[in-house]
Structures are given as structure tokens and as C-alpha cells.
Design an enzyme around this catalytic site. Structure first.
Site, PDB file in Angstrom:
ATOM      1  N   LYS A   1      77.152  -1.379  28.847  1.00 58.22           N
ATOM      2  CA  LYS A   1      75.732  -1.635  28.601  1.00 58.22           C
ATOM      3  C   LYS A   1      75.070  -2.603  29.584  1.00 58.22           C
ATOM      4  CE  LYS A   1      73.370  -0.339  26.004  1.00 58.22           C
ATOM      5  NZ  LYS A   1      72.998  -0.814  24.685  1.00 58.22           N
TER       6      LYS A   1
ATOM      7  N   SER B   1      76.815  -6.028  26.183  1.00 53.30           N
ATOM      8  CA  SER B   1      77.150  -5.843  24.780  1.00 53.30           C
ATOM      9  C   SER B   1      78.539  -6.380  24.521  1.00 53.30           C
ATOM     10  CB  SER B   1      77.101  -4.352  24.455  1.00 53.30           C
ATOM     11  OG  SER B   1      77.966  -4.036  23.390  1.00 53.30           O
TER      12      SER B   1
ATOM     13  N   GLU C   1      62.582  -6.851  25.717  1.00 52.38           N
ATOM     14  CA  GLU C   1      62.529  -6.677  24.255  1.00 52.38           C
ATOM     15  C   GLU C   1      61.990  -7.939  23.594  1.00 52.38           C
ATOM     16  OE1 GLU C   1      66.059  -4.094  22.716  1.00 52.38           O
ATOM     17  OE2 GLU C   1      66.856  -5.331  24.332  1.00 52.38           O
TER      18      GLU C   1
ATOM     19  N   HIS D   1      49.493   9.706  25.238  1.00 58.41           N
ATOM     20  CA  HIS D   1      50.239  10.104  24.036  1.00 58.41           C
ATOM     21  C   HIS D   1      51.740  10.141  24.306  1.00 58.41           C
ATOM     22  CE1 HIS D   1      46.555  11.605  21.913  1.00 58.41           C
ATOM     23  NE2 HIS D   1      46.163  11.918  23.135  1.00 58.41           N
TER      24      HIS D   1
END
Lengths: 461, 461, 461, 461
Positions: free
Chosen positions: A285, A279, A292, A157
Site C-alpha cells: 500500500k 499499511s 484524506e 457528475h
């Protein structure tokens, strides 16, 4: 370019012509070699039954080899206006060889040509996918072995649940990929039957030898019923993409874990700086964006699976043009999975656990269940032990994580993961997949050179 | 009802409680027997490793048999408020047996219980589906044999194309179903591994014997890595539904053909009056609506496939509650396919060809290609023959359809369909599937009675 | 090419680089003009708040116009290695203009650039789709008017049901497309808000004027919350594709009808010979294959819809690289629907009813319900009349079909289809859509030329 | 039970009968009230055109009111064997009223009955969904206002990116839901047209008054073309589910954020103990499982969307039984979204930010871009400033987070979120939705009581 079915009457409207071809021709570029192989086997068979004279076969072979040479040099690409690869090949042969070229299409249709092209394409691609998948599994097993005893919280969970290990985490994915491998194998077997000779869907009134063609192309056998051969268009591609979808789901789960475990908040793993992107606005970043993309591409393949199977639903039997629309989602799925496997293998290979943060995250509540089992071993019924621990969580004694990992000794637990057996299984299958891929390539080279050879056979069906 | 995890502190909000359970409990009714079987095997194992005394095992066995008896009488149905079947079983045992009941949950979690329940459910359902599918294939082969030589137009692009036969049409579907059967087999093998002992996802610090449990339940073996066992939740169901989706696609194609061929316009087949439905407003209507439903239900199963696989995409590892949402689409898919197979078998069994209309539909243009091949045999290159026939379609000579069917003698064509081999393949597989189903039922009866027995084993993995 | 985020440290791995870009760059070619428009408005705003000097704005405008010129000549295409269109534009400006180029990215991110690019792209494409859809509806209405009184069997369950007319059939599709048009309108409104200024997802600590940007770009207003702007990536595309999916479903139904009605068996309609394709093996074939493709492409767009929405499900807030994967299914859906509308319009325009066969198909049972209603008008309760007719179908008296069509006088029935009102509705909307498309193009030309102008405004939200 | 179309001849096979009905009857229970309303309006119309005598209308009204009374007491539930709700209602009226009952079906078909039932069902459910959605949005706005200035890291790529605030985070979701609301509105308008009178798909040869029926039922108007009315079956449901899918995607994103932000690793938010569930094996667990279910249910609704739209693709025009299969995914989607909205509202209402951990997570790198902008304001071109900051991240000066939030003053940024305007928008729409729902309920009560009243009208179409 001239169409095989034109008879010098009405010209096809230009809007319709563009719509009919679309980007299908682009995808046909990948079928040049399979189309030539299929044509070579078909021509041999026509010669064997006397439709072609031996010297005609020689001419056709030479013409088809010429296409392979041109294709290898990038000089046989589909161009706007080319209806399809089959037309382009036949037109080339007619232009080059005259009347002999006009004979190659005897006893076949573009319907069974595209079927056999796709089967040949799929044979190779499935084996390449198996190799890439097993290489990825090998990277996972190596990673699991290296960090077998590194403690790590196990989650349920998305909440910390029980003690686990980096070895358990990575080993789980290796086993998942091995199950996916067996789905690829099942798809391979269903793909491994030669449809040539089914023609437009209804066979031909000529005494063709379908077994000879199947043998020359390296298929396990002949796909029997001519109408079924056509009705299986899209179906086999769908089976393959269903297996590929399972692979992508496995990779997307791994990707999600890697993304979580590399956040500032978790900080369990580091990924090499050469794999991350930046970025345009935030100088600090480091984005794990390839993971992704893997996560997202699982949905892309699921959507392609839906496209292929959706097109098939409720289609009447016999060839329907609708099938053309299954080619793109099929080939794009293959490409997507091959790329995602390579990227994931690279990522796994670059992962570095931060053992300090991993250990710090193994907070006392992870051992609540262990404590309950200690009470069980003192004779307390489990449900009572559970409740007792549940109301005194703050009193849990300190535990040595590594010690605890070793105590989980039953099959498949952190102290008994069987990683060596996994490694052997992966290595064995990888060697077999590579050998099979080499074997089929060798078989096809012989077909091109005209070398006589036996069929590759297959399992009894 | 009391929840296993309640510790006498905060009560769960009622809205949330309803949302958590939903209609999941309804579907859990189908897991009562599997849950009892899993509990019996688990209890035997706990006794074998000394966690339960022999008399405790006897008591638990008796309690579990009592549940089976009640369930058979409809007295053990899930009620509103029951969290799940596992809770209901444990609560029953605690109420009935006291402290002994509180021991049954030692070394397991509801996570691995639901996993094993679903695997047991799937073992039976997959075999039932194989039997139903092979019975449907048998009906198709019988129909094909009976009407092997009935001429029928073959269609491509929904337009009349070439001569075909009713035998070819029906035989194509029999072969398609045999391919679907092999997908069910592949799914069966991937389902056939025991996940019990993986507990919440991370195993337990107790020396449990997972192999003993797997043997008692009739699995081929143990699913090794504990985290992979959990990560395969939904994945195995997804594999099964992918195979079921292929079955539905086959049936939807058959349904579409039957609908077309029973219209006034085609009039090729009649369906028995006992299978058709009427209209509330149009007195004359006879609707083949069960075939419409089969056609539509292909999309239902595709949507369920999407639900299951979509839920899995990008889920982090370890148990996630999301998995609960895969239960309904999975079980509904199984029910849908079983029903569609039975209805299709019945429909095929009732089909009556209208030979007169079939023959009348075999109009001359169907033989255009045959005519081209005649020219080929006179030495005209195929492409020239094709163009020649194409501009003189009105001059095609009359042809005897049956004669022509017999002339297509190559493998899989109308004159050489290999129907007897198909019949034998179907019969052999049907016998094997029935035997396997009986074997597993027998194994489970022994488990219930406490009869000692060996594991059923399986292929080396 | 150099990346905006490179800082002279680690180089990105080549495999990852290829994976990150994929074919995304190809699709970015369609965003060159929108990216330039967005940059022009952004630069004007930077000048208005003093970040750029007036002469710097002039230089940037000139550089951006240069890009448009190059792009129009095909000289600004994305090349392998170009990360994305935003990078390519900025790199061009820096190379051409030096330090001024380095200022254009102040107060924006590629995240909000791609958002605004897609909104601008969608504004135009939605209006183009509306025009194409209304032109198709216009063709249907013309066809309906021309054949308003041609009798035709009406079908239910693919069986002949009641008398209908060609006008009813075609008019039904025109009205369906008008409903689809209103879905396109709803999507247009949700797309019509400017996201620029949301930057990476969290705004910027600079006093930017988002309203000015929105006005200059012709948006109805500003999309307020900066994080919502980012979170709506993919969502707006998904809304648009949902509307497009409905259009494709309408066209696929029409396609299926046209395919049925042009078979030999129905023979209701003919399609022009310039729209059909042939077979490579069967000289006689005339395939309505563009309609098969339309039927299949409905599933393609449904699969794309699934891809886009599937990618979004469960994504955490803020920009995620996953969004990149929505670009291709989005743009391909737009192209698919535009092409399918044009092809359908052409097909409808070429349809010729075969009045003789249509009339012949209006067999007596179509009037069974009419007969029941006659009994109703004589006082027999409907259900009794129904049963009475049902058992005496062979006694139905002959009926004049055209006469009967005219008797169905209630709203929307064959005798009262309201075709003129439909025609007016279509014409009015078509004029409005064209005007709107012209208006937005004019607005953008003014932006490029630097012409001062007001915002286009929009409805109060 | 007796079927409307039985004529005393062949009996339907039992297997087919079960297959035809399936669980469709269960879903028909929700259509009892709509079916009665439709019947009342239809009967009024039949009386107005003289098919029913005034006293017959009175009897039918009384019989229909009796059904409503029985239904309210749970005494009119569909039972196994009931073909559908329409049959059950007609059978009840015939049994109760004799010949008068047999007249109610004059000039209608079950095809248009189920259409109108679903439209009435949808009118109410869409308004209920709007209310639930706006209540959820209201909870988000309240939460945003309360914690407007609580600093929070803003994420991109799941990595810390820039400073954000709890107000920004929650406000983003409120605005997203408002966009979803407008999709529900668009669906409401497309649903708001009365299909009654289209009968089996082809109207009736009786002078029925479709406008009167539409007015009495509270529709905006009549759906014109009778065939389009039937062809829109499933299409309207599909439009509604497309809007619902967008709602679920919004909620799934929120759910994923809440899950992340409540992990031990983030620790940003707490959820009330009354909303969490426990584990049967791990005493310490507090699972946010209702959010996991919301995340998963987004895929369920996407799968239902696929089912509905997939069934429609390529269906020929006129009623097809396939439509029956759209009922379940439609109604389940409605239920799912209503429940998910209520659960999310409750969850949002219980969220407690942990301001200390939020602030601690606002680490210096979040301000890297701010620092770059400071350099910009000192005249450094942005791209140079970016690179400069990128290589000196360790030197970033400390920043006051709250101060910084206030500095982001442009529209939609943390210092200027416009929350008050959002609150007003939500409140205004919520009031309007409630009023509309009351209005339609009132209109229907008048229909039941026989009160004369005007139509509710609607926008000009």
C-alpha cells in the site's frame, strides 16, 4: 493560584474550579504575548492620564518584558490551577512589583483583556494564513504553467464530459484560493479595531484615552460602543472561522481530486513516495492519507464554525461565560488551516502528471460537443446538432487533443487561461502580505522597547 | 415536458424523475427573470460574434420579453414535470420561434446558466438586504438617541453588573449591524463576476465574448477560469449565507434581550399590543412571539449554512448534481433574513422603556466598581480598592444614576456614545445602497429594452 | 519511532508525519488499556487455532501485562513521533520478546484494532455516563420531593402563564434524563459487537475464531460482515454522540432555567457560594458561570456531532484515513458530558428555593385559566368562558396557591406527579448500571489474569 | 381567519402575522388527520368525565369525520391567514356545531395538541420508514446473493487493498441498514407516549383521564410529567431525525460507491438507462445524478438535525414559540429519507456488475497479504513475512480469485458471509413492520368510527 476576585470568603468547589478552567488555560498559553502587549499599551495610557507615575510605568514595562523573556524560554506556561493568562500576568506583576502591580488592572477588566488579546492574536494569524494561502496558490500556478498544455478529461457528475487540461484544473484552484484570500482580508478588517477600555462591558468612570491604546497596539482604530465591544466576542472569531472554512472547502475539493487522480483506476498523477504512508497489514500500500485528512478536516472546521456561532445564538448582551467555549474551536481552526495549507502546498509541489495515461483517457466522446459546434458553424441550430451527434456517438472522428485545447480561445478557457496574470496577482499579494506581517511585528517590538511611534492607522470606517 | 437532453431513446423512470426535480422547480420560479436577463445578454453576444443574424436576435428578444410579461402576470410558473427554468425558457422559445429558439443554447450549458441566474438573483437580494439592515440600524439609532440618558442596569453573566443606559444598549446593536453590513458588502463583491461562457465547466471551442456579456448584465467583470466558475457554485452562496448568519446572530441576541426585558420580572420595555399574540387557553397572555421566532431562526440559518457548506466539502471538481441541493437553503436563508430584519425594525420602533422600573433596577451594587475607582483616585491601588469594596458592599453610598452616566466620558461610554456619527454613517450607507439597487434595476431594464449601454464596471480585481 | 509499514525505503516527509499524527496520539493514550485487552483476546485466539504455541501465548500475555503495569504508573504514554497506540504496543512486544512479538499482528490490522479499542472504551464510558446521568436524575427527584408543594409560576413564551410548582419543574427534568438514559442504552447495544477479525476491511485467509475473541472481550457477539465492521467506524461513535447531544440539550435547558431563576429579577433560587465565581473588576459579582458553561457546551457537543457525521457523509467504503478525525470529537464529547453531569448534579444539590419570592411571583393572572374552567363547570362553553375571563382580568378573585396545586389531580399534574415512581425507576436503573459496569470490569480483569471464563452474551440480534 | 385568542381588542400587525405563520401552515396540512384523531380521543374522554353529554360527543364526532372527508377530497387545506391546523379545526366545529364546538378545547391547549399531532404523525412515518428501509435492505441482500462470488477489489484509502467480492460489498450495506433500523425502533419507542392533557405545559384543574386518551390513540402509555411533555417538544423530533441522519449517511456512502464504480475509470457496475439523466450540452452524457442527490441530501438532513437541536439548546422550560421552527426540518427530513430509500432500492435493483472488468481489476498486489500469510503458515513471524513480501511485490504468483474468495472462511468474510441469515432477518423484520403499520391504521379507523377497543399497550417503561 489566587484568583483576582477572591475576597477571603468562600472557596470555590474543586469540581467547579476544574470545570471552569478545563483546557482553556492551555489555549491561554498562546495569549501570553498578546496579553503583555495589551498591558504595555494600557500602562502607557494610564501613565498618560496620570493614573501611573512615570517610574511606575517603567517598573511595569520591566516586569512585562520579564514575562516575555520567561515565556520565550518556556518558563511562563499556564499551570493547572491558573485561572487564566490575565490573572497569571497580574499575579506575576504583584509578586514582583508589589503595589505597582496592583494598579495595572485599573480601568480594565479581564473581559476587555481577552478581547484585545484575541484581536492581536488574530491580526498575526490572519496574516500568516494569507502568506501560507498565497504560497499554496503560487505552487498551483507554477504547476498550471508547467503543464498548461497537458490534455486531461474534464468531468461533470464524475463522468467524462469534455476535453480539459492540467493547466485548467490547477489554475481553477489558484483562482479559488484568491477569492478565499479576499475573505481573509475582509475578516482582517473587521478584527482590526481596539476593544480596550470597554472594561466589563460598560466602560469606566475614568478619563481613559482609548485612541492612544489603539495606536500603540497597531489597530486601525477604536471599536466605539463599549457594549458592542463585548457583544462582538465570538462574533469576530466566527467571521474569521467562516473565512477559514471556505479555505478548507477549497482544499478539500483539491484533496478529493488528487485522491481520485492517483488511484490505480485513474492514474493521472503521481505523488512523491516521501509523502505517502503504508499499511500495517498490506505490504504493497501507498496511501495518500494526508489528502484524506485534509478532506476530513474541512468537516472539522465546519463543526468548529458551528460551535462558535451556535454558542452566540440567543445569548443576551454583555459578557457571558459561554464565550470562553469559543476559544478552543477558534484557535484549533487557525492551526488546522495553517497546517492544511502547508501540506497542500507540499503535495501540489510533488505532483507529477502521467501524460500518457492522461492522453489515453481523452476518449472520443469528450469531443461530442465540439462536433456539435462544428455542425452549428455549418448552420445547424444547436439543439438539432446536439440530437444528431447524440444518436451517432460511435461515428465521432479522431481529434488531436493538444490542437483542440488551443482552439478554446475565449477568456478563461484552456487556450487562454491568463496564467501569467494569475502569477502576477499571487506574487503581488504575497509580497504585500509578508510586508504587512513584518510591519506589525516591528510595531509591536517598538511597543515592547518603549520606542515612541505613530499608530498604524487604517481605512476610514 | 420534454427534456433538453432527450434523444428519443430510453424514458426516465418516474420515481427518479420526481426525485431529481423535487421542489427545486418551485425555487426556480425566482430565477425566471434572471434567466431571461442572462439569455438576452447571451443572445446579444451570439449576434455580435455572428452566430445569430440581427433579425434572429430581434426574434429572441421579443420571445424573451414575452416570457417576462407572462411571468409578471403569473402565467409562466414552473409546473410539475418542468425539469428546470432553463429548459422551460428554451422550450418556450422553440415552440414560439422554431429554429431560432434552437440556437439560443449555442455556447452555453445549463450549468453556467444557473450560475449566472444565481449571481443576478444575489446581486439584487444582497442590496435589498443591505437596505433592510440599514433601516433596522436606523431604527436602533433613533431609539438610542431618544433614550440616550435613560439609566439601565448593565448585565454580565445575566447578573446585574454596572450602570448602563438604554442608549448604550441600543447603540451597541446599531454598530453590530454596521459590521454585518460590511460582511454583506464583501459577499457582494465576490458575487459580482460573470460566469457565463464557462459552459459545462470547460468552455467552448467558439470565439465567444465573455466581457460583453458581463458588461450587459452589469457585473464588475468576468470570472476567469472556466472550471473555477463551476467550482464556485455553492461557494458564493455559502459566502452570502455566512454573512446572513452573522446578521441573524445579531438579531437573535437583540431578540433575547427584548424577551428578557419584557418579562414581568424585568419589566424594562413594553411592546405594542399590535405586535403580540395570545394563547388559546390562557386569556391573559401577551406573547412576544415574533422575537422567539427570530431567536429560533438564527439556528435555521446556521443549519442552512451547514447544509450548503457540507454539500461542498470533498466534492470533486466540475459540475456535480449535488449543487442543486444548495439552492433551497440559500434562497430560504435570504427570505428569512429579510423578514427578520423587517420584523425587528418594527419591534424596535414600537419599544417603550418603562423608565421607572429601569431606574428602580439600578440598585446600589451597580456602583461598586465606581466606588473602587474613587478609592483609586485617592491613591489606593486598584486591586486593594477592589477587595476593600468587595467586603463592604452594604455601605455603598447612594448615587444619582443620570449624573453617573454623564461621567463616563471616554469614547464609546454612556456619556460619549457618538450617536450622531452613527446616525450619519447609517444614513449615508442607506442612501448609497438604495442608489446602487436603483442603478442595477435601471441597467437591467435597458438590457430588456435593447437600449445600448456601457458596463457598470467594478473595482480592479 | 519505527513504523509498522516501513520497509527500509523512502522516509516520510517530516511535515507530513506531523500532520498525520497531530494530536491523535494524545487521544490514543486512552486506548492503551483497550488495545492491550484486544491483544490479549486476539493472542488467545491465535493460540487456540495453532498460530501461537502455548508458551508464546504466555510470553505475549506477560508482555501485555507489563504494558498495563507501565501504563498504570504513567510510564507508557504516547510520545511525539509515536504513530499510534497499536504501533507502540507492537514495537514494545517486539523489543521485549523478539520473534514472538512479530507474531501478534497475524490476522489483524490496525484498522480492526482501533475499532475494537473504541468499542471497549465506549462500553465503559457509556456505563459511566449512565451512572452519572442517573445520579443527576436522583438529585433532581430528591429536590422535587423536598419542594413538591412549593408554588412557582409556570412560564410559556418566557411569560407567566399558569400556576406550577417546584416539584413539577424538577420532576420534568428527571423524566427527561430518563429518556436520555434510554438513548444511551440504545447506543450501548449498537456498540456491543466485536469487530476484531475484519482486519483491513476484508477479513483474512486464515481460520480465525471471531466468536472466541468476542466472548473473551465481553461483547454481546460478533459484528458479522467484515466490510461493514470497517464501514461502521465513526458511525457507532456518531450514534453515541447523538445520544450524548440529547443529554447536553437537557442539561442546557436546566442551566438556562437556573440562570434565569437566580437573577436579581426572578430571585427564585439561590446557589451555594462555593459554586459561584467573581469578577476581576466588579467586587459584588456572584456568577453562576458553571451553568453558562453547561449552556455553551451543548453547542460544543452539537458541533462535535456535526464533525463526526460530516466526516462520514459520502465516504467510499473500506477504511479511510478520514476516520481518524472522528476520534477527538468523540472522546471530547464523552468527557464534556461526564463533567457536565457531575457539575449539574452538584448544582441541583445546592439549590435553595426562596419560597417567599416564589409565592409573591404567583400573581393573580396565573389563575385566569382556572377561572375559565370554573365557568366551564358551570356550563359555559370553554371558548366563551375564555373570552369572558380575557376581558375581565382585573376582577380575578384571590386564590390559595398550595390549595390550587393539590387540585390538579390528573396524571402528571402538580397534585399527582408520581415522584415516588420516578424515584424507584431511577434507583433501580442506577443499581443496574453500576452492576453492569462492575461486571464488565471483572470480566476484563479475568482476561488479563488469563482466567478461563464464559462470554457475557447479549440479546439475540 | 379568526384567532382563538382574539378578544375583540387590538388587531395583530399584518407583517407580524405573516411572519408568525410563515410556511408553517403548509406543514400543518399533514397534521389534519392527526389533529382530528387527537380531537376524537379527547372528546371521548371529555364525555367519559361528564364535560360533554353523549349527544354532544356524537355531534363532535360527526363534525370531525366531516373534516376527514373534506380533507380526503382536498377541501380542507390550510389557507393563507389560517393560523394553524388546531384553530382551523376548532373554527370549523364552532361554525358547524355552535356551542358544542366551543367545548372541544376544554382541558387542552394548542401546545399539547401539536405535541400529540406530531407523535401520531411520527408513529406512522417511522413505520413507513422502517418498511422502506427494510425493502432497500432486501434489495441489497438479493443483489449480494446473486453476485456472492463475483470477485472485486477491496479498497482502503481509495486504493486497491485486498481481494473482496460483490457479495461482501452489498452485504455490508444490508447489515448497516439493519443497525439503522434498530435506531428507528429506539426512536419509535420514545415517541410512543401520549402528551395530551399536559395542556399549556402545566396541566388543568379538571379530573381528566389521560390514560383513556392514550389508549384510544394507540400509544404505549401516558407521558407523565406535564411540563416534561412540553419540554420534549422538538426533543423527540430531534431523536427521530438523528436516526434518519444515520440512514442518510448509510445511503450516501452507498451512493458514493455506486458513483465511483460506474465511472469510465472503474466500470464495475452499470445502471439501467431508465435511471440516468443527460446533459443539455454534451450529447454523450449518462449521469447517475440520483446518487449525487442522495449524497448531497445526507448533508441536508445533517443540517436539519442541527436546526432542530440548535433551536432547543438553552431554551427555558415551558412552551416557547421557537418550537414552531422545528416542524419544517423535521417533516422535510422524513420526506427526504423516504424518497432516498425508494430511489436507492430502485438503483440497487438495477445494478449490473461487469464481471470482466471486476476480474481484470483484481490485480496481483491484492494478494500481497495472502502471500504474507502463506509465509506465516510456514512459520515466518508475520512482521517479517510482511517486510519480505513488501520488497518483492513484482514476484507475486498468479492467483485464482474465486478460489481465494472461498478460502476466507471465518465469520463475515467473503467465503462465509451469512447471507441467508441476513435475508431471514430482513424478511422477518419487514413482515413485522408491515403488520405493525396495519395494526395502528386499523386502531385509528376504529377510533374514527367510534368502535370501542382496547389500548395497544406497550412495553413497561
Amino acid at each position: 493560584m489566587s484568583k483576582l476576585w477572591e475576597k477571603g470568603t468562600a472557596r470555590l468547589d474543586a469540581l467547579i474550579e476544574g470545570f471552569e478552567i478545563g483546557d482553556d488555560a492551555t489555549y491561554d498559553n498562546r495569549l501570553v504575548e498578546p496579553d503583555v502587549l495589551g498591558s504595555l499599551a494600557h500602562a502607557e495610557m494610564l501613565a498618560a492620564i496620570g493614573v501611573l507615575a512615570p517610574e511606575e510605568l517603567d517598573q511595569l514595562r520591566e516586569g512585562l518584558r520579564e514575562i516575555l523573556r520567561l515565556h520565550a524560554e518556556g518558563e511562563f506556561a499556564m499551570e493547572p490551577g491558573d485561572e487564566d493568562v490575565h490573572t497569571k500576568v497580574e499575579n506575576f506583576l504583584v509578586t514582583r512589583l508589589g503595589d505597582v502591580g496592583k494598579k495595572i488592572h485599573t480601568a480594565r477588566s479581564r473581559n476587555d483583556q481577552v478581547l484585545v488579546d484575541l484581536r492581536l492574536y488574530s491580526k498575526r494569524k490572519l496574516l500568516e494564513t494569507e502568506v501560507a494561502l498565497l504560497e499554496c496558490a503560487a505552487a498551483l500556478v507554477r504547476f498550471a504553467c508547467k503543464h498548461e498544455w497537458a490534455p486531461m478529461p474534464g468531468y461533470t457528475h464524475m463522468q467524462r464530459a469534455m476535453l480539459s487540461s492540467v493547466g485548467t484544473w490547477a489554475g481553477a484552484y489558484a483562482e479559488m484560493l484568491l477569492d478565499d484570500w479576499s475573505l481573509l482580508e475582509a475578516a482582517y478588517e473587521l478584527n482590526d479595531w481596539s476593544p480596550l477600555g470597554s472594561a466589563a462591558s460598560y466602560g469606566v468612570p475614568l478619563p481613559i484615552d482609548r485612541q492612544l491604546v489603539a495606536d500603540r497596539l497597531g489597530f486601525a482604530g477604536v471599536q466605539n460602543n463599549v457594549l458592542y465591544a463585548q457583544n462582538s466576542r465570538g462574533k469576530v472569531e466566527g467571521m474569521i472561522v467562516q473565512a477559514l472554512a471556505q479555505v478548507m472547502l477549497s482544499l478539500s475539493k483539491l484533496a478529493q481530486d488528487v485522491m481520485l487522480f492517483t488511484t490505480s483506476e485513474y492514474g493521472f498523477f503521481h505523488v512523491s513516495d516521501t509523502l505517502v504512508t503504508g499499511s500495517s497489514i498490506m505490504p504493497q500500500k501507498k496511501n495518500i492519507s494526508m489528502m484524506e485528512l485534509v478532506r476530513a478536516k474541512a468537516h472539522i472546521v465546519l463543526g468548529y464554525q458551528q460551535q462558535i456561532l451556535g454558542v452566540l445564538a440567543g445569548l443576551p448582551s454583555g459578557y457571558n461565560k459561554d464565550y470562553q467555549e469559543t476559544k478552543r474551536p477558534f484557535m484549533d481552526s487557525v492551526d488546522t488551516v495553517l497546517a492544511a495549507l502547508a501540506v497542500t502546498e507540499l503535495t501540489v509541489g510533488s505532483l507529477e502528471p502521467d501524460e500518457e495515461r492522461l492522453l489515453a483517457a481523452c476518449t472520443p466522446e469528450l469531443y461530442a460537443t465540439d462536433r456539435a459546434y462544428e455542425l452549428v458553424q455549418q448552420g445547424v441550430p444547436f439543439r438539432d446538432a446536439y440530437r444528431q451527434v447524440g444518436v451517432s456517438l460511435h461515428e465521432l472522428p479522431p481529434v488531436d487533443a493538444r490542437e483542440s485545447l488551443r482552439k478554446r480561445t475565449h477568456q478563461g478557457a484552456s487556450g487562454n487561461l491568463g496564467l501569467q496574470a494569475q502569477e502576477e496577482a499571487v506574487t503581488r499579494r504575497l509580497a504585500a502580505a509578508r510586508e504587512r506581517l513584518d510591519g506589525i511585528e516591528h510595531h509591536w517590538r517598538n511597543l515592547v522597547s518603549g520606542e515612541p511611534q505613530k499608530g498604524m492607522g487604517g481605512n476610514e470606517r
